[in-house]
Motif scaffolding. Structure first.
Motif, PDB file in Angstrom:
ATOM      1  N   UNK A 195      53.994  41.009  23.721  1.00 29.67           N
ATOM      2  CA  UNK A 195      54.403  39.595  24.917  1.00 29.67           C
ATOM      3  C   UNK A 195      53.779  39.201  25.870  1.00 29.67           C
ATOM      4  N   UNK A 196      53.303  38.607  26.751  1.00 21.52           N
ATOM      5  CA  UNK A 196      52.377  38.966  28.282  1.00 21.52           C
ATOM      6  C   UNK A 196      53.331  37.069  28.660  1.00 21.52           C
ATOM      7  N   UNK A 197      52.521  36.365  29.632  1.00 22.42           N
ATOM      8  CA  UNK A 197      52.144  36.084  30.904  1.00 22.42           C
ATOM      9  C   UNK A 197      51.008  35.647  30.675  1.00 22.42           C
ATOM     10  N   UNK A 198      50.122  35.439  30.762  1.00 21.60           N
ATOM     11  CA  UNK A 198      48.611  34.511  31.832  1.00 21.60           C
ATOM     12  C   UNK A 198      49.029  34.633  33.578  1.00 21.60           C
ATOM     13  N   UNK A 199      48.150  35.290  33.937  1.00 21.51           N
ATOM     14  CA  UNK A 199      48.312  36.078  35.500  1.00 21.51           C
ATOM     15  C   UNK A 199      46.685  35.187  36.428  1.00 21.51           C
ATOM     16  N   UNK A 200      46.910  34.852  37.486  1.00 27.88           N
ATOM     17  CA  UNK A 200      45.722  33.976  37.766  1.00 27.88           C
ATOM     18  C   UNK A 200      45.600  34.590  38.821  1.00 27.88           C
ATOM     19  N   UNK A 201      43.873  34.812  38.915  1.00 27.01           N
ATOM     20  CA  UNK A 201      43.334  35.919  40.097  1.00 27.01           C
ATOM     21  C   UNK A 201      42.684  34.772  41.417  1.00 27.01           C
ATOM     22  N   UNK A 202      42.631  35.472  41.594  1.00 26.32           N
ATOM     23  CA  UNK A 202      42.043  34.809  43.431  1.00 26.32           C
ATOM     24  C   UNK A 202      40.868  35.086  43.440  1.00 26.32           C
ATOM     25  N   UNK A 203      39.734  34.082  43.462  1.00 28.77           N
ATOM     26  CA  UNK A 203      38.210  34.242  43.161  1.00 28.77           C
ATOM     27  C   UNK A 203      37.949  35.555  44.776  1.00 28.77           C
ATOM     28  N   UNK A 204      36.838  35.792  44.346  1.00 33.13           N
ATOM     29  CA  UNK A 204      36.558  36.938  45.469  1.00 33.13           C
ATOM     30  C   UNK A 204      35.417  36.446  46.451  1.00 33.13           C
ATOM     31  N   UNK A 205      35.853  35.995  47.545  1.00 36.56           N
ATOM     32  CA  UNK A 205      35.137  35.600  48.827  1.00 36.56           C
ATOM     33  C   UNK A 205      34.483  36.564  49.608  1.00 36.56           C
ATOM     34  N   UNK A 206      33.746  37.150  49.195  1.00 33.03           N
ATOM     35  CA  UNK A 206      32.680  38.326  49.696  1.00 33.03           C
ATOM     36  C   UNK A 206      32.107  39.129  49.522  1.00 33.03           C
ATOM     37  N   UNK A 207      30.991  39.727  49.638  1.00 34.22           N
ATOM     38  CA  UNK A 207      31.091  42.056  49.086  1.00 34.22           C
ATOM     39  C   UNK A 207      30.044  41.966  49.873  1.00 34.22           C
ATOM     40  N   UNK A 208      30.531  42.296  50.805  1.00 37.96           N
ATOM     41  CA  UNK A 208      29.964  43.454  52.304  1.00 37.96           C
ATOM     42  C   UNK A 208      29.316  44.868  51.968  1.00 37.96           C
ATOM     43  N   UNK A 209      28.081  45.452  52.384  1.00 34.26           N
ATOM     44  CA  UNK A 209      27.423  46.304  51.764  1.00 34.26           C
ATOM     45  C   UNK A 209      27.497  47.110  53.653  1.00 34.26           C
ATOM     46  N   UNK A 210      28.034  49.187  52.881  1.00 33.79           N
ATOM     47  CA  UNK A 210      27.694  49.906  54.099  1.00 33.79           C
ATOM     48  C   UNK A 210      26.409  50.506  54.020  1.00 33.79           C
ATOM     49  N   UNK A 211      26.435  51.355  54.934  1.00 32.12           N
ATOM     50  CA  UNK A 211      24.994  51.981  54.328  1.00 32.12           C
ATOM     51  C   UNK A 211      25.101  53.355  54.554  1.00 32.12           C
ATOM     52  N   UNK A 212      26.800  53.402  55.504  1.00 32.73           N
ATOM     53  CA  UNK A 212      26.699  54.914  55.719  1.00 32.73           C
ATOM     54  C   UNK A 212      28.533  54.747  55.412  1.00 32.73           C
ATOM     55  N   UNK A 213      28.559  54.498  54.612  1.00 31.72           N
ATOM     56  CA  UNK A 213      30.068  55.105  53.458  1.00 31.72           C
ATOM     57  C   UNK A 213      30.337  56.050  53.271  1.00 31.72           C
ATOM     58  N   UNK A 214      31.130  56.122  51.904  1.00 27.60           N
ATOM     59  CA  UNK A 214      31.733  56.809  51.237  1.00 27.60           C
ATOM     60  C   UNK A 214      32.745  58.647  52.070  1.00 27.60           C
ATOM     61  N   UNK A 215      33.152  58.375  51.735  1.00 34.19           N
ATOM     62  CA  UNK A 215      33.163  60.011  51.875  1.00 34.19           C
ATOM     63  C   UNK A 215      32.422  61.172  53.256  1.00 34.19           C
ATOM     64  N   UNK A 216      31.498  60.705  52.853  1.00 37.76           N
ATOM     65  CA  UNK A 216      30.528  61.883  53.475  1.00 37.76           C
ATOM     66  C   UNK A 216      29.570  60.673  54.478  1.00 37.76           C
ATOM     67  N   UNK A 217      30.071  59.899  54.635  1.00 37.47           N
ATOM     68  CA  UNK A 217      29.446  59.057  55.472  1.00 37.47           C
ATOM     69  C   UNK A 217      28.410  58.442  55.116  1.00 37.47           C
TER      70      UNK A 217
END
Length: 273
Positions: free
Chosen positions: A122-144
Protein backbone atom coordinates in the motif's frame (compact mmCIF):
# COMPACT_ATOMS: atom_id res chain seq x y z
CA UNK A 1 21.66 21.07 -3.29
CA UNK A 2 22.23 17.44 -4.18
CA UNK A 3 25.44 16.52 -6.03
CA UNK A 4 25.39 13.36 -8.11
CA UNK A 5 28.41 11.67 -9.60
CA UNK A 6 28.45 8.76 -12.04
CA UNK A 7 30.69 6.02 -10.62
CA UNK A 8 32.59 3.91 -13.12
CA UNK A 9 33.97 0.42 -12.64
CA UNK A 10 37.49 1.36 -13.67
CA UNK A 11 39.27 -1.09 -11.39
CA UNK A 12 37.02 -3.98 -12.38
CA UNK A 13 37.43 -3.28 -16.09
CA UNK A 14 41.23 -3.12 -15.80
CA UNK A 15 41.23 -6.38 -13.89
CA UNK A 16 39.07 -8.14 -16.46
CA UNK A 17 41.13 -6.79 -19.32
CA UNK A 18 44.28 -8.33 -17.81
CA UNK A 19 42.75 -11.82 -17.52
CA UNK A 20 43.12 -14.39 -20.28
CA UNK A 21 41.02 -17.12 -18.65
CA UNK A 22 37.54 -16.80 -17.21
CA UNK A 23 37.32 -18.32 -13.73
CA UNK A 24 33.89 -19.45 -12.50
CA UNK A 25 33.42 -19.86 -8.78
CA UNK A 26 30.88 -22.44 -7.65
CA UNK A 27 28.10 -20.56 -5.87
CA UNK A 28 25.06 -21.81 -4.02
CA UNK A 29 21.93 -20.82 -5.93
CA UNK A 30 18.86 -19.97 -3.85
CA UNK A 31 15.36 -20.78 -5.00
CA UNK A 32 13.99 -18.15 -7.42
CA UNK A 33 12.23 -15.26 -5.71
CA UNK A 34 9.51 -13.10 -7.28
CA UNK A 35 10.60 -9.57 -8.29
CA UNK A 36 7.84 -6.95 -8.61
CA UNK A 37 8.65 -3.70 -10.43
CA UNK A 38 5.51 -1.71 -9.58
CA UNK A 39 6.43 1.95 -9.98
CA UNK A 40 3.36 3.97 -10.95
CA UNK A 41 4.47 7.35 -12.33
CA UNK A 42 2.06 10.12 -13.26
CA UNK A 43 3.87 12.46 -15.62
CA UNK A 44 2.76 16.08 -15.43
CA UNK A 45 0.71 17.07 -18.45
CA UNK A 46 -0.67 13.57 -19.06
CA UNK A 47 -3.74 11.77 -17.73
CA UNK A 48 -1.60 8.93 -16.35
CA UNK A 49 -4.06 6.32 -17.58
CA UNK A 50 -1.45 3.97 -19.09
CA UNK A 51 0.61 2.22 -16.43
CA UNK A 52 2.59 -1.01 -16.35
CA UNK A 53 3.98 -3.46 -13.81
CA UNK A 54 6.80 -5.88 -14.62
CA UNK A 55 7.19 -9.27 -12.94
CA UNK A 56 10.30 -11.43 -13.05
CA UNK A 57 12.23 -13.79 -10.80
CA UNK A 58 15.74 -13.86 -9.45
CA UNK A 59 18.24 -16.12 -11.18
CA UNK A 60 21.77 -17.46 -10.85
CA UNK A 61 24.74 -15.09 -10.58
CA UNK A 62 26.18 -16.09 -13.96
CA UNK A 63 22.89 -16.00 -15.86
CA UNK A 64 22.44 -13.25 -18.45
CA UNK A 65 18.72 -13.92 -18.82
CA UNK A 66 16.11 -12.37 -16.50
CA UNK A 67 13.20 -14.86 -16.20
CA UNK A 68 9.86 -13.20 -16.95
CA UNK A 69 6.73 -14.17 -15.01
CA UNK A 70 3.57 -15.21 -16.80
CA UNK A 71 0.15 -16.20 -15.48
CA UNK A 72 -0.07 -13.80 -12.52
CA UNK A 73 -3.13 -11.76 -11.54
CA UNK A 74 -2.21 -8.11 -10.99
CA UNK A 75 -4.45 -5.29 -9.81
CA UNK A 76 -4.40 -1.98 -7.91
CA UNK A 77 -7.31 -0.90 -5.71
CA UNK A 78 -8.02 2.67 -4.60
CA UNK A 79 -9.53 3.80 -1.29
CA UNK A 80 -13.06 3.42 -2.71
CA UNK A 81 -12.36 -0.25 -3.52
CA UNK A 82 -12.28 0.34 -7.27
CA UNK A 83 -9.99 -2.22 -8.87
CA UNK A 84 -7.72 -1.39 -11.80
CA UNK A 85 -6.91 -4.65 -13.57
CA UNK A 86 -3.49 -5.04 -15.20
CA UNK A 87 -3.67 -7.35 -18.21
CA UNK A 88 -0.69 -9.48 -19.16
CA UNK A 89 1.17 -8.77 -22.38
CA UNK A 90 2.30 -12.28 -23.37
CA UNK A 91 5.92 -13.43 -23.15
CA UNK A 92 7.50 -10.26 -21.72
CA UNK A 93 6.44 -10.34 -18.07
CA UNK A 94 4.62 -7.01 -18.44
CA UNK A 95 1.13 -6.29 -17.12
CA UNK A 96 -0.62 -3.15 -18.37
CA UNK A 97 -3.61 -1.01 -17.41
CA UNK A 98 -4.94 1.69 -19.76
CA UNK A 99 -7.66 3.11 -17.46
CA UNK A 100 -5.71 4.01 -14.33
CA UNK A 101 -6.75 7.26 -12.58
CA UNK A 102 -3.96 8.86 -10.55
CA UNK A 103 -5.03 11.22 -7.75
CA UNK A 104 -2.63 13.11 -5.48
CA UNK A 105 -3.14 12.02 -1.86
CA UNK A 106 -5.06 8.89 -2.86
CA UNK A 107 -4.06 5.59 -1.24
CA UNK A 108 -3.61 2.58 -3.51
CA UNK A 109 -3.15 -1.11 -2.72
CA UNK A 110 -1.29 -3.43 -5.08
CA UNK A 111 -2.26 -7.11 -5.21
CA UNK A 112 -0.29 -9.74 -7.11
CA UNK A 113 -1.43 -13.37 -7.07
CA UNK A 114 1.18 -15.79 -8.38
CA UNK A 115 1.44 -19.57 -7.98
CA UNK A 116 -1.21 -19.61 -5.27
CA UNK A 117 0.42 -16.89 -3.15
CA UNK A 118 -0.83 -13.33 -2.65
CA UNK A 119 1.50 -10.33 -2.42
CA UNK A 120 0.25 -6.89 -1.36
CA UNK A 121 1.59 -3.38 -0.74
CA UNK A 122 0.00 0.00 0.00
CA UNK A 123 1.23 3.50 -0.90
CA UNK A 124 -0.15 7.05 -1.13
CA UNK A 125 0.46 9.09 -4.28
CA UNK A 126 2.85 11.99 -3.73
CA UNK A 127 2.93 15.29 -5.63
CA UNK A 128 6.04 16.90 -7.11
CA UNK A 129 7.00 20.51 -7.78
CA UNK A 130 7.62 21.46 -11.38
CA UNK A 131 11.17 22.00 -12.55
CA UNK A 132 11.67 25.78 -12.70
CA UNK A 133 15.00 26.05 -14.51
CA UNK A 134 18.04 24.16 -15.77
CA UNK A 135 21.36 25.97 -15.78
CA UNK A 136 24.72 24.84 -17.12
CA UNK A 137 28.30 25.45 -15.99
CA UNK A 138 31.31 24.58 -18.12
CA UNK A 139 33.74 24.61 -15.18
CA UNK A 140 31.90 22.34 -12.76
CA UNK A 141 32.31 18.91 -11.21
CA UNK A 142 34.99 17.89 -8.72
CA UNK A 143 37.80 18.87 -11.10
CA UNK A 144 36.35 22.23 -12.07
CA UNK A 145 36.71 21.22 -15.72
CA UNK A 146 33.51 19.25 -16.34
CA UNK A 147 30.11 20.18 -17.72
CA UNK A 148 27.63 20.52 -14.88
CA UNK A 149 23.88 21.15 -14.86
CA UNK A 150 21.72 22.43 -12.00
CA UNK A 151 18.01 21.58 -11.97
CA UNK A 152 15.99 23.94 -9.73
CA UNK A 153 12.52 23.62 -8.22
CA UNK A 154 10.47 25.24 -5.44
CA UNK A 155 9.78 23.12 -2.37
CA UNK A 156 6.30 23.80 -0.89
CA UNK A 157 5.63 24.34 2.82
CA UNK A 158 4.99 20.69 3.64
CA UNK A 159 7.06 17.62 4.45
CA UNK A 160 8.32 16.36 1.10
CA UNK A 161 10.76 13.83 -0.29
CA UNK A 162 12.17 13.76 -3.81
CA UNK A 163 14.07 11.50 -6.17
CA UNK A 164 15.82 12.35 -9.42
CA UNK A 165 17.02 10.23 -12.32
CA UNK A 166 19.68 11.52 -14.72
CA UNK A 167 20.11 9.36 -17.81
CA UNK A 168 22.68 10.68 -20.31
CA UNK A 169 22.35 9.00 -23.69
CA UNK A 170 26.03 8.00 -23.58
CA UNK A 171 25.53 5.71 -20.57
CA UNK A 172 23.85 2.31 -20.29
CA UNK A 173 22.31 2.98 -16.88
CA UNK A 174 20.90 6.08 -15.14
CA UNK A 175 22.13 7.80 -12.01
CA UNK A 176 19.71 8.34 -9.10
CA UNK A 177 19.62 10.73 -6.18
CA UNK A 178 17.26 11.44 -3.27
CA UNK A 179 16.66 14.40 -1.00
CA UNK A 180 14.29 15.56 1.76
CA UNK A 181 13.43 19.01 3.06
CA UNK A 182 14.02 18.67 6.81
CA UNK A 183 16.26 21.75 6.95
CA UNK A 184 15.13 23.54 3.79
CA UNK A 185 11.33 23.31 3.89
CA UNK A 186 9.67 25.88 1.62
CA UNK A 187 12.90 26.99 -0.04
CA UNK A 188 14.28 26.77 -3.54
CA UNK A 189 16.03 23.43 -4.04
CA UNK A 190 18.17 21.96 -6.78
CA UNK A 191 19.83 18.85 -8.14
CA UNK A 192 23.36 19.15 -9.51
CA UNK A 193 24.83 16.64 -11.94
CA UNK A 194 28.20 16.42 -13.67
CA UNK A 195 30.41 13.80 -15.28
CA UNK A 196 33.77 14.04 -17.06
CA UNK A 197 32.35 12.10 -20.03
CA UNK A 198 29.68 14.70 -20.82
CA UNK A 199 30.29 16.49 -24.12
CA UNK A 200 28.60 19.22 -26.13
CA UNK A 201 25.50 17.75 -27.74
CA UNK A 202 24.97 15.04 -25.08
CA UNK A 203 21.27 14.62 -24.30
CA UNK A 204 20.34 14.01 -20.65
CA UNK A 205 16.88 12.70 -19.76
CA UNK A 206 15.91 14.12 -16.36
CA UNK A 207 13.06 12.73 -14.27
CA UNK A 208 12.09 14.51 -11.03
CA UNK A 209 9.87 12.47 -8.65
CA UNK A 210 7.75 13.24 -5.61
CA UNK A 211 8.09 10.18 -3.35
CA UNK A 212 6.94 8.98 0.07
CA UNK A 213 9.19 8.94 3.12
CA UNK A 214 9.14 5.12 3.09
CA UNK A 215 10.26 5.01 -0.54
CA UNK A 216 12.93 7.60 0.25
CA UNK A 217 14.31 5.32 2.98
CA UNK A 218 14.24 2.31 0.65
CA UNK A 219 16.06 4.15 -2.15
CA UNK A 220 18.58 5.53 0.34
CA UNK A 221 19.61 1.96 1.20
CA UNK A 222 19.77 0.90 -2.46
CA UNK A 223 21.86 3.90 -3.51
CA UNK A 224 24.23 3.43 -0.56
CA UNK A 225 24.78 -0.24 -1.43
CA UNK A 226 25.27 0.53 -5.14
CA UNK A 227 27.80 3.27 -4.37
CA UNK A 228 29.77 1.20 -1.85
CA UNK A 229 29.98 -1.72 -4.30
CA UNK A 230 31.33 0.47 -7.09
CA UNK A 231 28.11 0.75 -9.09
CA UNK A 232 26.40 3.89 -10.31
CA UNK A 233 22.83 2.61 -10.40
CA UNK A 234 20.75 1.23 -7.53
CA UNK A 235 19.05 -1.15 -9.98
CA UNK A 236 22.23 -3.08 -10.67
CA UNK A 237 22.49 -6.37 -8.76
CA UNK A 238 23.16 -5.39 -5.11
CA UNK A 239 25.48 -7.44 -2.86
CA UNK A 240 22.81 -7.54 -0.16
CA UNK A 241 19.05 -8.00 -0.09
CA UNK A 242 17.00 -4.84 0.44
CA UNK A 243 13.41 -5.54 1.44
CA UNK A 244 10.69 -3.32 -0.01
CA UNK A 245 7.09 -2.75 1.07
CA UNK A 246 5.61 -5.80 -0.68
CA UNK A 247 4.37 -8.48 1.73
CA UNK A 248 3.54 -12.12 0.96
CA UNK A 249 0.21 -12.59 2.74
CA UNK A 250 0.25 -16.37 2.16
CA UNK A 251 3.79 -17.25 3.30
CA UNK A 252 5.49 -14.23 4.86
CA UNK A 253 8.99 -15.72 4.60
CA UNK A 254 8.65 -16.11 0.83
CA UNK A 255 8.84 -12.36 0.34
CA UNK A 256 9.10 -10.64 -3.04
CA UNK A 257 11.80 -8.17 -4.01
CA UNK A 258 10.90 -4.74 -5.35
CA UNK A 259 8.77 -1.81 -4.25
CA UNK A 260 5.29 -0.47 -4.95
CA UNK A 261 5.34 3.31 -5.32
CA UNK A 262 2.91 5.88 -6.76
CA UNK A 263 4.50 9.18 -7.73
CA UNK A 264 3.87 12.34 -9.66
CA UNK A 265 6.86 13.15 -11.87
CA UNK A 266 8.16 16.03 -13.97
CA UNK A 267 10.41 15.20 -16.91
CA UNK A 268 12.84 17.24 -18.95
CA UNK A 269 15.45 16.66 -21.64
CA UNK A 270 18.55 18.81 -21.62
CA UNK A 271 21.27 18.97 -24.30
CA UNK A 272 24.74 20.06 -23.18
CA UNK A 273 25.52 23.35 -24.90
Amino acid sequence: MKILKHITLTFALLFLASCEDVVHVDLNTAAPRLVIDATINWKKGTDGSVQRIILSTTTGFYSNVIPKVSGANVSIKNSENFNYIFTEIPNIGEYQCTTFKPIIGETYTLTVVYQGETYTATETMQSVSSVDAIQQKNDGGFTGKDYEIEVSFKDPLAKNFYMVKFFPEIFKAPVYGIIGDVYTNGNEKSWTYSDPDLKQGTNIAITHYGISEAYYNYMNKLISIASSSGGGSPFQTPPATVRGNIVNQTHIDNYALGYFSVNEVDSRNYIIQ
